[in-house]
Write an enzyme that holds these catalytic residues in place. Structure first.
Site, PDB file in Angstrom:
ATOM      1  N   LYS A   1     -29.771  33.746 -18.799  1.00 30.67           N
ATOM      2  CA  LYS A   1     -30.751  33.624 -19.878  1.00 30.67           C
ATOM      3  C   LYS A   1     -31.988  33.010 -19.248  1.00 30.67           C
ATOM      4  O   LYS A   1     -32.125  31.804 -19.171  1.00 30.67           O
ATOM      5  CB  LYS A   1     -30.214  32.707 -20.970  1.00 30.67           C
ATOM      6  CG  LYS A   1     -29.045  33.279 -21.694  1.00 30.67           C
ATOM      7  CD  LYS A   1     -28.569  32.265 -22.699  1.00 30.67           C
ATOM      8  CE  LYS A   1     -27.298  32.753 -23.341  1.00 30.67           C
ATOM      9  NZ  LYS A   1     -26.614  31.713 -24.090  1.00 30.67           N
TER      10      LYS A   1
ATOM     11  N   PRO B   1       8.354  -9.281  -4.423  1.00 32.65           N
ATOM     12  CA  PRO B   1       7.798 -10.524  -4.999  1.00 32.65           C
ATOM     13  C   PRO B   1       6.345 -10.341  -5.419  1.00 32.65           C
ATOM     14  O   PRO B   1       5.883 -10.989  -6.348  1.00 32.65           O
ATOM     15  CB  PRO B   1       7.922 -11.546  -3.859  1.00 32.65           C
ATOM     16  CG  PRO B   1       8.258 -10.779  -2.629  1.00 32.65           C
ATOM     17  CD  PRO B   1       8.766  -9.428  -3.020  1.00 32.65           C
TER      18      PRO B   1
ATOM     19  N   ASP C   1     -23.740  32.382 -15.894  1.00 35.01           N
ATOM     20  CA  ASP C   1     -25.067  31.941 -16.338  1.00 35.01           C
ATOM     21  C   ASP C   1     -25.997  31.732 -15.159  1.00 35.01           C
ATOM     22  O   ASP C   1     -25.553  31.569 -14.036  1.00 35.01           O
ATOM     23  CB  ASP C   1     -24.943  30.584 -17.032  1.00 35.01           C
ATOM     24  CG  ASP C   1     -24.664  30.734 -18.506  1.00 35.01           C
ATOM     25  OD1 ASP C   1     -24.739  31.856 -19.006  1.00 35.01           O
ATOM     26  OD2 ASP C   1     -24.378  29.705 -19.135  1.00 35.01           O
TER      27      ASP C   1
ATOM     28  N   GLY D   1     -23.134  26.604 -16.505  1.00 37.28           N
ATOM     29  CA  GLY D   1     -23.698  25.465 -15.790  1.00 37.28           C
ATOM     30  C   GLY D   1     -23.269  24.167 -16.456  1.00 37.28           C
ATOM     31  O   GLY D   1     -23.105  24.102 -17.675  1.00 37.28           O
ATOM     32  N   GLY D   2     -23.069  23.118 -15.654  1.00 32.71           N
ATOM     33  CA  GLY D   2     -22.731  21.799 -16.200  1.00 32.71           C
ATOM     34  C   GLY D   2     -21.422  21.827 -16.945  1.00 32.71           C
ATOM     35  O   GLY D   2     -20.420  22.353 -16.467  1.00 32.71           O
ATOM     36  N   ASP D   3     -21.428  21.251 -18.138  1.00 41.19           N
ATOM     37  CA  ASP D   3     -20.242  21.250 -18.998  1.00 41.19           C
ATOM     38  C   ASP D   3     -20.464  22.254 -20.128  1.00 41.19           C
ATOM     39  O   ASP D   3     -21.560  22.315 -20.688  1.00 41.19           O
ATOM     40  CB  ASP D   3     -20.038  19.846 -19.582  1.00 41.19           C
ATOM     41  CG  ASP D   3     -18.797  19.804 -20.458  1.00 41.19           C
ATOM     42  OD1 ASP D   3     -17.716  19.498 -19.929  1.00 41.19           O
ATOM     43  OD2 ASP D   3     -18.907  20.109 -21.671  1.00 41.19           O
TER      44      ASP D   3
ATOM     45  N   ALA E   1       0.811  -1.221   0.000  1.00 42.93           N
ATOM     46  CA  ALA E   1       0.000   0.000   0.000  1.00 42.93           C
ATOM     47  C   ALA E   1       0.847   1.276   0.000  1.00 42.93           C
ATOM     48  O   ALA E   1       0.497   2.265  -0.647  1.00 42.93           O
ATOM     49  CB  ALA E   1      -0.917  -0.007   1.223  1.00 42.93           C
ATOM     50  N   VAL E   2       1.984   1.260   0.719  1.00 44.25           N
ATOM     51  CA  VAL E   2       2.801   2.483   0.776  1.00 44.25           C
ATOM     52  C   VAL E   2       3.352   2.797  -0.606  1.00 44.25           C
ATOM     53  O   VAL E   2       3.284   3.939  -1.092  1.00 44.25           O
ATOM     54  CB  VAL E   2       3.959   2.324   1.795  1.00 44.25           C
ATOM     55  CG1 VAL E   2       4.825   3.575   1.810  1.00 44.25           C
ATOM     56  CG2 VAL E   2       3.423   2.040   3.181  1.00 44.25           C
TER      57      VAL E   2
ATOM     58  N   THR F   1     -21.504  17.419 -16.035  1.00 39.94           N
ATOM     59  CA  THR F   1     -22.750  17.768 -16.708  1.00 39.94           C
ATOM     60  C   THR F   1     -23.982  17.328 -15.909  1.00 39.94           C
ATOM     61  O   THR F   1     -23.982  16.258 -15.288  1.00 39.94           O
ATOM     62  CB  THR F   1     -22.808  17.171 -18.132  1.00 39.94           C
ATOM     63  OG1 THR F   1     -24.051  17.544 -18.728  1.00 39.94           O
ATOM     64  CG2 THR F   1     -22.675  15.658 -18.145  1.00 39.94           C
TER      65      THR F   1
ATOM     66  N   PRO G   1     -23.562  21.103 -11.964  1.00 45.60           N
ATOM     67  CA  PRO G   1     -25.022  21.269 -11.975  1.00 45.60           C
ATOM     68  C   PRO G   1     -25.580  22.276 -10.968  1.00 45.60           C
ATOM     69  O   PRO G   1     -26.767  22.556 -10.990  1.00 45.60           O
ATOM     70  CB  PRO G   1     -25.525  19.861 -11.650  1.00 45.60           C
ATOM     71  CG  PRO G   1     -24.416  19.245 -10.874  1.00 45.60           C
ATOM     72  CD  PRO G   1     -23.146  19.816 -11.407  1.00 45.60           C
TER      73      PRO G   1
HETATM   74  C1  LIG Z   1     -28.970  24.854 -21.698  1.00 49.17           C
HETATM   75  S1  LIG Z   1     -28.868  23.322 -20.903  1.00 49.17           S
HETATM   76  C2  LIG Z   1     -27.246  23.385 -20.274  1.00 49.17           C
HETATM   77  C3  LIG Z   1     -26.718  22.061 -19.821  1.00 49.17           C
HETATM   78  C4  LIG Z   1     -25.370  22.153 -19.165  1.00 49.17           C
HETATM   79  N1  LIG Z   1     -24.381  22.659 -20.084  1.00 49.17           N
HETATM   80  C5  LIG Z   1     -24.905  20.829 -18.581  1.00 49.17           C
HETATM   81  O1  LIG Z   1     -23.934  20.223 -19.063  1.00 49.17           O
HETATM   82  O2  LIG Z   1     -25.505  20.421 -17.582  1.00 49.17           O
HETATM   83  C6  LIG Z   1     -29.871  23.615 -19.492  1.00 49.17           C
HETATM   84  C7  LIG Z   1     -30.607  22.374 -19.022  1.00 49.17           C
HETATM   85  O3  LIG Z   1     -29.777  21.555 -18.245  1.00 49.17           O
HETATM   86  C8  LIG Z   1     -30.538  20.896 -17.261  1.00 49.17           C
HETATM   87  N2  LIG Z   1     -30.038  21.293 -15.941  1.00 49.17           N
HETATM   88  C9  LIG Z   1     -28.938  22.020 -15.697  1.00 49.17           C
HETATM   89  N3  LIG Z   1     -28.742  22.141 -14.364  1.00 49.17           N
HETATM   90  C10 LIG Z   1     -29.723  21.462 -13.767  1.00 49.17           C
HETATM   91  C11 LIG Z   1     -30.064  21.188 -12.416  1.00 49.17           C
HETATM   92  N4  LIG Z   1     -29.320  21.627 -11.397  1.00 49.17           N
HETATM   93  N5  LIG Z   1     -31.153  20.429 -12.158  1.00 49.17           N
HETATM   94  C12 LIG Z   1     -31.889  19.942 -13.156  1.00 49.17           C
HETATM   95  N6  LIG Z   1     -31.634  20.179 -14.459  1.00 49.17           N
HETATM   96  C13 LIG Z   1     -30.557  20.894 -14.770  1.00 49.17           C
HETATM   97  C14 LIG Z   1     -31.983  21.315 -17.464  1.00 49.17           C
HETATM   98  O4  LIG Z   1     -32.592  20.387 -18.331  1.00 49.17           O
HETATM   99  C15 LIG Z   1     -31.790  22.660 -18.124  1.00 49.17           C
HETATM  100  O5  LIG Z   1     -32.938  23.033 -18.825  1.00 49.17           O
END
Ligand SMILES: C[S@@+](CC[C@H](N)C(=O)[O-])C[C@H]1O[C@@H](n2cnc3c(N)ncnc32)[C@H](O)[C@@H]1O
Length: 438
Positions: A222, A51, A200, A253-255, A30-31, A283, A177
């Site tokens: 938006k 070994p 955003d 938001g997300g990716d 492990a080390v 995402t 998210p």
């Molecule tokens: C314009 S898209 C962008 C997605 C983003 N780029 C991603 O990878 O998550 C926006 C949509 O992502 C989803 N979404 C993003 N964040 C969310 C959250 N925290 N809870 C639920 N849906 C989410 C919803 O369907 C929302 O209408």
């Protein structure tokens, strides 16, 4: 391993540049498994004598990243090394390795006996291009101090470089998210260095609170059915701030590349001659289902998952989605921007082959304290969502994996009474349904 540090035995701190230099490691447990990757990151040429080795070390040997000498340590193994590591579970063997190294004037790290070790490995970490190493004589204390320093550097509460040399330009950062714990470490670092943050609506806004008051925050929200900031205005803002010599983080938001118009922003910046970098994000297409216990794939249940934007209905002439193929497939469907068009989606999928009894999970405000989940079927989901007044943002998951979520939630309830595992309608509030992803 705690060490006694006396006044005349203070370690002399040094950064070893091991690129291409031989490091001999004795021991494959492990080390070694924990420390060899850092030696490889430093470019060391690692020869490991043992070994047996752990699975991860065997993998490194099979892929040619280390040389594995499959036997017990023998005198002479350390010859030619710049550094020797005594990591076996046998103190006598470690002592022999250390004694041989000492005789050859090679620095040796002994993992089992700090006082008998010629060199010590500090608790180390990295934040951007800064390497942090802490030695205190108590490994746990060192690790705690290291975490505090690295954490401070990453979040910018310590030594942020903002305004002190970050190249002007734009970084598109996927914020995940919504839960502030789900932005990447790299994303946090860049935020801490930003002069301007263009954000955003669905980006993790609570991380903005941590920014210094002089960071300019531009709200590019938006809002659906509300005031929309045109994409061209966002592109223009990114470019003009960067051309004025600022480092701009575009927090999304997300990716950025999953229905995020990220590539449009990248192209606009590059066409204007503005340097740009992209930091991927977690995402919502995968994280939001997970936050409600839904695995998008599950062995024997779903071998594929499809992520679909439903910003236009299936029968809309602008839709390029092959709904007939999705109806015929058995894979999991993950729908984004679908809440208002669920009736049309359900009708289309049933007409093209999915059973009306197919389970559906609708997860709104996923990973946030206001998360709520509705579980229904294709037959019932649209009226349920409308009756419950579910509003965007929501992710809709369609397929048998929704039943796996029910199983997980049930077991969680048994194991951890009080876990909000109800499948049905979660009324929201501070307790979220699903695993704590923070
Ligand atoms: C314009 S898209 C962008 C997605 C983003 N780029 C991603 O990878 O998550 C926006 C949509 O992502 C989803 N979404 C993003 N964040 C969310 C959250 N925290 N809870 C639920 N849906 C989410 C919803 O369907 C929302 O209408």
């Amino acid at each position: 391993m705690a060490a006694m540090v006396t006044a005349d035995d203070q370690p002399y701190l040094l950064g070893l540049r091991l690129g291409g230099r031989l490091v001999m490691v004795a021991g494959g447990g492990a080390v070694a498994a924990r420390r060899v990757p850092a030696l490889l990151d430093a470019g060391a040429d690692v020869s490991l004598v043992s070994p047996e080795v752990t699975g991860s070390l065997e993998d490194l040997a099979l892929t040619g990243r280390i040389r594995w000498i499959r036997r017990d340590y023998a005198t002479g193994d350390g010859a030619g090394a710049w550094l020797v590591c005594a990591f076996t579970s046998e103190p006598a063997v470690n002592a022999a390795v250390a004694a041989e190294a000492e005789a050859m004037r090679i620095w040796c790290v002994r993992a089992d006996d700090a006082d008998a070790s010629a060199a010590w490995t500090p608790a180390s970490g990295q934040a951007g291009d800064v390497r942090v190493a802490v030695l205190s004589g108590d490994p746990r204390r060192s690790a705690g101090i290291r975490d505090a320093i690295v954490g401070g550097l990453r979040t910018g509460t310590l030594g942020a470089r903002r305004g002190r040399g970050h190249r002007p330009g734009v970084a598109l950062v996927g914020g995940g998210p919504g839960d502030p714990g789900l932005i990447t470490v790299r994303g946090r670092q860049l935020l801490a260095e930003a002069d301007v943050v263009v954000t955003d609506r669905l980006a993790p806004r609570s991380v903005l609170d941590e920014l210094s008051p002089d960071v300019e925050i531009v709200d590019a929200a938006k809002i659906p059915y509300g005031r929309a900031v045109a994409q061209e205005h966002i592109n223009a803002a990114l470019i003009s701030h960067a051309q004025a010599g600022r480092f701009v983080v575009r927090l999304k938001g997300g990716d950025p590349y999953v229905f995020g118009r990220g590539a449009e922003e990248v192209l606009a910046c590059l066409r204007a001659g503005v340097p740009v970098t992209v930091v991927p994000g977690v995402t919502s297409a995968v994280a939001v289902p997970a936050a409600a216990w839904v695995p998008v794939t599950h062995r024997g249940v779903a071998q594929e998952f499809h992520v679909v934007s439903v910003h236009v209905a299936p029968d809309d002439e602008r839709s390029t989605v092959n709904w007939a193929a999705l109806g015929a497939s058995r894979g999991t469907l993950v729908l984004l921007m679908a809440v208002e068009r669920l009736a049309a989606v359900a009708e289309t999928l049933i007409r093209t082959g999915r059973a009306g009894t197919t389970p559906v999970s609708v997860v709104a405000n996923g990973t946030l304290p206001t998360q709520r989940t509705i579980v229904a079927t294709l037959d019932t989901v649209a009226p349920r969502v409308s009756k419950e007044g579910v509003r965007p943002p929501a992710v809709v998951v369609i397929g048998e994996v929704v039943n796996v979520a029910g199983e997980i939630a049930e077991l969680m309830r048994v194991m951890q009474p009080g876990t909000p595992g109800d499948i049905g309608v979660n009324s929201g509030g501070p307790a979220r349904q699903g695993p704590d992803l923070a």
